[in-house]
Design a protein around this motif. Structure first.
Motif, PDB file in Angstrom:
ATOM      1  N   LYS B   2       0.862  -1.186   0.000  1.00  0.00           N
ATOM      2  CA  LYS B   2       0.000   0.000   0.000  1.00  0.00           C
ATOM      3  C   LYS B   2       0.896   1.233   0.000  1.00  0.00           C
ATOM      4  O   LYS B   2       1.843   1.350   0.759  1.00  0.00           O
ATOM      5  N   ARG B   3       0.641   2.164  -0.906  1.00  0.00           N
ATOM      6  CA  ARG B   3       1.423   3.394  -0.915  1.00  0.00           C
ATOM      7  C   ARG B   3       0.589   4.476  -1.584  1.00  0.00           C
ATOM      8  O   ARG B   3      -0.457   4.209  -2.165  1.00  0.00           O
ATOM      9  N   GLU B   4       1.079   5.681  -1.472  1.00  0.00           N
ATOM     10  CA  GLU B   4       0.378   6.802  -2.110  1.00  0.00           C
ATOM     11  C   GLU B   4       0.257   6.555  -3.595  1.00  0.00           C
ATOM     12  O   GLU B   4       1.119   5.949  -4.201  1.00  0.00           O
ATOM     13  N   LYS B   5      -0.796   7.088  -4.181  1.00  0.00           N
ATOM     14  CA  LYS B   5      -0.955   6.951  -5.626  1.00  0.00           C
ATOM     15  C   LYS B   5       0.029   7.861  -6.350  1.00  0.00           C
ATOM     16  O   LYS B   5       0.357   8.947  -5.892  1.00  0.00           O
ATOM     17  N   ASN B   6       0.477   7.394  -7.493  1.00  0.00           N
ATOM     18  CA  ASN B   6       1.505   8.092  -8.255  1.00  0.00           C
ATOM     19  C   ASN B   6       0.991   8.510  -9.624  1.00  0.00           C
ATOM     20  O   ASN B   6       0.090   7.880 -10.172  1.00  0.00           O
ATOM     21  N   ILE B   7       1.638   9.519 -10.162  1.00  0.00           N
ATOM     22  CA  ILE B   7       1.380   9.851 -11.563  1.00  0.00           C
ATOM     23  C   ILE B   7       2.475   9.174 -12.379  1.00  0.00           C
ATOM     24  O   ILE B   7       3.665   9.369 -12.132  1.00  0.00           O
ATOM     25  N   ILE B   8       2.038   8.325 -13.285  1.00  0.00           N
ATOM     26  CA  ILE B   8       2.973   7.484 -14.039  1.00  0.00           C
ATOM     27  C   ILE B   8       2.986   7.923 -15.498  1.00  0.00           C
ATOM     28  O   ILE B   8       1.925   8.094 -16.106  1.00  0.00           O
ATOM     29  N   GLY B   9       4.170   8.101 -16.046  1.00  0.00           N
ATOM     30  CA  GLY B   9       4.313   8.347 -17.483  1.00  0.00           C
ATOM     31  C   GLY B   9       4.642   7.033 -18.181  1.00  0.00           C
ATOM     32  O   GLY B   9       5.490   6.277 -17.696  1.00  0.00           O
ATOM     33  N   ILE B  10       3.965   6.745 -19.266  1.00  0.00           N
ATOM     34  CA  ILE B  10       4.297   5.534 -20.027  1.00  0.00           C
ATOM     35  C   ILE B  10       4.614   5.944 -21.466  1.00  0.00           C
ATOM     36  O   ILE B  10       3.728   6.388 -22.207  1.00  0.00           O
ATOM     37  N   ALA B  11       5.886   5.821 -21.828  1.00  0.00           N
ATOM     38  CA  ALA B  11       6.319   6.186 -23.182  1.00  0.00           C
ATOM     39  C   ALA B  11       6.344   4.917 -24.015  1.00  0.00           C
ATOM     40  O   ALA B  11       7.217   4.064 -23.831  1.00  0.00           O
ATOM     41  N   GLY B  12       5.370   4.798 -24.909  1.00  0.00           N
ATOM     42  CA  GLY B  12       5.207   3.557 -25.680  1.00  0.00           C
ATOM     43  C   GLY B  12       3.879   2.933 -25.295  1.00  0.00           C
ATOM     44  O   GLY B  12       3.747   2.383 -24.198  1.00  0.00           O
ATOM     45  N   LEU B  13       2.879   3.047 -26.175  1.00  0.00           N
ATOM     46  CA  LEU B  13       1.524   2.576 -25.831  1.00  0.00           C
ATOM     47  C   LEU B  13       1.143   1.368 -26.686  1.00  0.00           C
ATOM     48  O   LEU B  13       0.108   1.349 -27.350  1.00  0.00           O
ATOM     49  N   GLY B  14       2.024   0.378 -26.678  1.00  0.00           N
ATOM     50  CA  GLY B  14       1.733  -0.886 -27.352  1.00  0.00           C
ATOM     51  C   GLY B  14       1.134  -1.874 -26.366  1.00  0.00           C
ATOM     52  O   GLY B  14       0.551  -1.487 -25.351  1.00  0.00           O
ATOM     53  N   LEU B  15       1.303  -3.149 -26.677  1.00  0.00           N
ATOM     54  CA  LEU B  15       0.797  -4.202 -25.791  1.00  0.00           C
ATOM     55  C   LEU B  15       1.313  -4.034 -24.364  1.00  0.00           C
ATOM     56  O   LEU B  15       0.548  -4.108 -23.397  1.00  0.00           O
ATOM     57  N   MET B  16       2.640  -3.822 -24.223  1.00  0.00           N
ATOM     58  CA  MET B  16       3.242  -3.784 -22.889  1.00  0.00           C
ATOM     59  C   MET B  16       2.802  -2.532 -22.135  1.00  0.00           C
ATOM     60  O   MET B  16       2.329  -2.614 -21.002  1.00  0.00           O
ATOM     61  N   GLY B  17       2.957  -1.369 -22.783  1.00  0.00           N
ATOM     62  CA  GLY B  17       2.632  -0.110 -22.117  1.00  0.00           C
ATOM     63  C   GLY B  17       1.164  -0.043 -21.722  1.00  0.00           C
ATOM     64  O   GLY B  17       0.832   0.357 -20.595  1.00  0.00           O
ATOM     65  N   CYS B  18       0.292  -0.449 -22.619  1.00  0.00           N
ATOM     66  CA  CYS B  18      -1.149  -0.366 -22.321  1.00  0.00           C
ATOM     67  C   CYS B  18      -1.576  -1.400 -21.287  1.00  0.00           C
ATOM     68  O   CYS B  18      -2.407  -1.123 -20.423  1.00  0.00           O
ATOM     69  N   SER B  19      -0.992  -2.613 -21.368  1.00  0.00           N
ATOM     70  CA  SER B  19      -1.314  -3.621 -20.347  1.00  0.00           C
ATOM     71  C   SER B  19      -0.851  -3.135 -18.971  1.00  0.00           C
ATOM     72  O   SER B  19      -1.541  -3.333 -17.957  1.00  0.00           O
ATOM     73  N   LEU B  20       0.313  -2.478 -18.943  1.00  0.00           N
ATOM     74  CA  LEU B  20       0.812  -1.918 -17.685  1.00  0.00           C
ATOM     75  C   LEU B  20      -0.144  -0.845 -17.167  1.00  0.00           C
ATOM     76  O   LEU B  20      -0.463  -0.807 -15.965  1.00  0.00           O
ATOM     77  N   ALA B  21      -0.610   0.007 -18.078  1.00  0.00           N
ATOM     78  CA  ALA B  21      -1.535   1.072 -17.677  1.00  0.00           C
ATOM     79  C   ALA B  21      -2.797   0.489 -17.046  1.00  0.00           C
ATOM     80  O   ALA B  21      -3.227   0.930 -15.978  1.00  0.00           O
ATOM     81  N   ILE B  22      -3.359  -0.514 -17.704  1.00  0.00           N
ATOM     82  CA  ILE B  22      -4.581  -1.147 -17.167  1.00  0.00           C
ATOM     83  C   ILE B  22      -4.326  -1.640 -15.740  1.00  0.00           C
ATOM     84  O   ILE B  22      -5.092  -1.386 -14.817  1.00  0.00           O
ATOM     85  N   SER B  23      -3.203  -2.358 -15.578  1.00  0.00           N
ATOM     86  CA  SER B  23      -2.920  -2.999 -14.287  1.00  0.00           C
ATOM     87  C   SER B  23      -2.601  -1.973 -13.198  1.00  0.00           C
ATOM     88  O   SER B  23      -2.990  -2.156 -12.039  1.00  0.00           O
ATOM     89  N   LEU B  24      -1.890  -0.907 -13.575  1.00  0.00           N
ATOM     90  CA  LEU B  24      -1.507   0.082 -12.549  1.00  0.00           C
ATOM     91  C   LEU B  24      -2.704   0.890 -12.076  1.00  0.00           C
ATOM     92  O   LEU B  24      -2.759   1.327 -10.930  1.00  0.00           O
ATOM     93  N   LYS B  25      -3.665   1.074 -12.961  1.00  0.00           N
ATOM     94  CA  LYS B  25      -4.897   1.756 -12.525  1.00  0.00           C
ATOM     95  C   LYS B  25      -5.702   0.831 -11.624  1.00  0.00           C
ATOM     96  O   LYS B  25      -6.222   1.239 -10.601  1.00  0.00           O
ATOM     97  N   LYS B  26      -5.756  -0.428 -12.045  1.00  0.00           N
ATOM     98  CA  LYS B  26      -6.545  -1.401 -11.283  1.00  0.00           C
ATOM     99  C   LYS B  26      -5.950  -1.624  -9.886  1.00  0.00           C
ATOM    100  O   LYS B  26      -6.678  -1.746  -8.899  1.00  0.00           O
ATOM    101  N   SER B  27      -4.620  -1.676  -9.830  1.00  0.00           N
ATOM    102  CA  SER B  27      -3.971  -1.933  -8.535  1.00  0.00           C
ATOM    103  C   SER B  27      -4.025  -0.700  -7.634  1.00  0.00           C
ATOM    104  O   SER B  27      -3.733  -0.786  -6.445  1.00  0.00           O
ATOM    105  N   GLY B  28      -4.342   0.446  -8.225  1.00  0.00           N
ATOM    106  CA  GLY B  28      -4.371   1.678  -7.447  1.00  0.00           C
ATOM    107  C   GLY B  28      -3.004   2.325  -7.313  1.00  0.00           C
ATOM    108  O   GLY B  28      -2.862   3.369  -6.679  1.00  0.00           O
ATOM    109  N   PHE B  29      -1.977   1.722  -7.911  1.00  0.00           N
ATOM    110  CA  PHE B  29      -0.637   2.313  -7.812  1.00  0.00           C
ATOM    111  C   PHE B  29      -0.581   3.632  -8.564  1.00  0.00           C
ATOM    112  O   PHE B  29       0.131   4.546  -8.169  1.00  0.00           O
ATOM    113  N   ALA B  30      -1.318   3.721  -9.662  1.00  0.00           N
ATOM    114  CA  ALA B  30      -1.311   4.947 -10.471  1.00  0.00           C
ATOM    115  C   ALA B  30      -2.599   5.738 -10.245  1.00  0.00           C
ATOM    116  O   ALA B  30      -3.697   5.200 -10.364  1.00  0.00           O
TER     117      ALA B  30
END
Lengths: 323, 323
Positions: B2-30
């Motif tokens: 558990k930690r404070e929410k962060n603003i995350i930059g993702i440079a590259g919005l392919g499979l990896m970047g977008c899958s990461l975005a989905i997961s980081l929003k879901k986990s609450g990390f971002a």
């Protein structure tokens, strides 16, 4: 397909035979399963797991079974098949073997040849033995029937009915084309996976590091390297000619990658990968062969045989006839 | 974690970047995702699919993000990484690249090197682009962090926290060992799958016949042959030395199979397959590396580097430190 229940003999109670037993009981195609395995532990397991109702030697199966399925490694098929076929009158015999041409050759002049249906359900896992049997192993897969013109039509109907009761699609081919295609597609895949596994094991690596670095790609590619030598050595030996040609081509392709990478030739490397990518089109679900009665497909060729070490590509031979 | 929410930059919005975005929003990390892709279609798709909240050029990400993730093919990582790192003060940068040593070398003397954490989540599919993004791509997988001694501890904490929020396990390695192991395990798997696909495509086969004969074994082995050249050509080129050594070994193993089969040497063939079978032990779930704090593992070796074309096997080098 609805039909009377049959008494089925299954000679070979490993992964394939036991999975078949589970499915045939579930589908209602089998009233009873008579089983047998050369390994008594497998026979006991099949009885105690409820896959077989009784143990009967294959030579005695024609006395009590309508259909006998030979489900042993391909090197043991000819002997068992002959023992069973010798005793057949109106019963039917089939096998599940992944190499067909040699068996076909050995049975060529058998007086009961027409009671035999050469079949190959395209299903399996890297596991073996009755404990590895799974329900639905065959569901929605393809069953190849080879050289159908050599089997009696009631025998074909019974074996097709068995596979259709498992929701399988039937495809007809001649045994030579079957072995050529399987050598290239299924058997070569196994050599690739084994070679990859051996490379990783030799060049590194402690258990933890393999576990750490084994992503989904490696696991998927190497999965079938766990497949048993009991099954695969005989297949490789029986399908020697076709498989050797496949291995040689695959080595050429690996050398092409090596040269492109070594010389820093990104363009060549991109070209190779882009060509390889097109395999995806051929595996898409909508490229499944049409169902029975669609009329697509070219009549199978019998007797193409011969000594050529470089058979013509399949598209020029016309191999598959769908049912 | 558990930690404070962060603003995350993702440079590259392919499979990896977008899958990461989905997961980081879901986990609450971002709390927010700032995204960017050189391909404007990818950027638009990521916005419209809700993966990114805004498009921000990577050079501007340090102004508005706590953590910037470079998620582009490895040949584009150094340039983007430098652009971002040049502008970092207390922000942190990481990447998802599958080859680490060259990037490490290029950044060696960067004044902000300690704000960079070299990471490689062992996850992916054969697909690419934002439309191929999937939730849980990273869940329960392993994330490698390389050369952790070169990163500030708060930077390590932030990047580890990101991966732990996705229920990933963190493993520490030096970049040279990482590239050696990945070359052998992940990158070589891709060459094998590409070579198999090219062989099947060249030696046969019409679509219907590939569809008919492609059982689960072939599909599993060849699956990653659909992987994009945009991603894999640069990886192969950056990890040239290690991959060439792997390809050479794999060609040797394929030749060993060819010779055994050609000469009808069943015993040799059985020996090769039995050895290959042992790969299964190394992939079993209970061989997963121990979790953080178990104390197993050997400290990573820094600076093993050098000109040897045949690095020592990993078990003699001691590469992995589990966290």
């Amino acid at each position: 397909m609805k039909r009377e229940k049959n008494i089925i003999g299954i000679a070979g109670l490993g992964l394939m035979g036991c999975s078949l037993a589970i499915s045939l009981k579930k589908s209602g195609f089998a009233a009873k399963i008579m089983g047998w395995d050369i390994n008594p532990t497998h026979s006991s397991a099949a009885i105690s797991l409820g896959y077989a109702d009784a143990i009967v030697h294959p030579a005695n199966m024609p006395q009590c079974c309508d259909l006998i399925v030979i489900a042993v490694p391909v090197n043991h098929i000819p002997d068992l098949l002959k023992q069973v076929l010798d005793r057949c009158t109106n019963q039917v015999v089939t096998d599940l073997g992944s190499a067909k041409h040699e068996i076909e050759y050995l049975l060529e002049n058998h007086p009961n040849r027409s009671r035999y249906v050469a079949s190959h359900p395209m299903a399996g896992t890297e596991k073996s033995g009755p404990d590895a049997a799974i329900p639905n192993l065959f569901t929605h897969k393809t069953a190849i029937i080879c050289n159908k013109e050599k089997s009696d039509s009631d025998a074909l109907t019974l074996v097709s009915g068995m596979y259709k009761s498992l929701e399988m699609q039937i495809v007809y081919m001649d045994s030579e084309s079957h072995d050529y295609g399987c050598g290239l597609i299924s058997h070569l895949s196994h050599v690739c996976a084994y070679a990859l596994a051996l490379s990783v094991l030799e060049k590194s690596v402690d258990k933890e590091t393999i576990s750490v670095l084994a992503g989904g790609g490696f696991k998927s590619t190497v999965r079938i390297a766990a497949s048993s030598p009991d099954m695969w050595v005989p297949i490789f030996m029986q399908n020697q000619k076709n498989l050797i040609a496949g291995i040689e081509t695959c080595i050429e392709k690996m050398c092409a990658f090596k040269n492109a990478i070594q010389s820093g030739n990104s363009e060549k490397c991109r070209e190779l990968i882009s060509s390889a990518n097109t395999i995806e089109d051929y595996l898409a679900p909508n490229n499944s062969p049409p169902m029975e009665g669609s009329g697509v497909g070219i009549p199978s060729l019998g007797g193409v045989g011969g000594g050529s070490t470089h058979p013509q590509p399949l598209q020029r031979r016309g191999v598959a006839q769908f049912s």
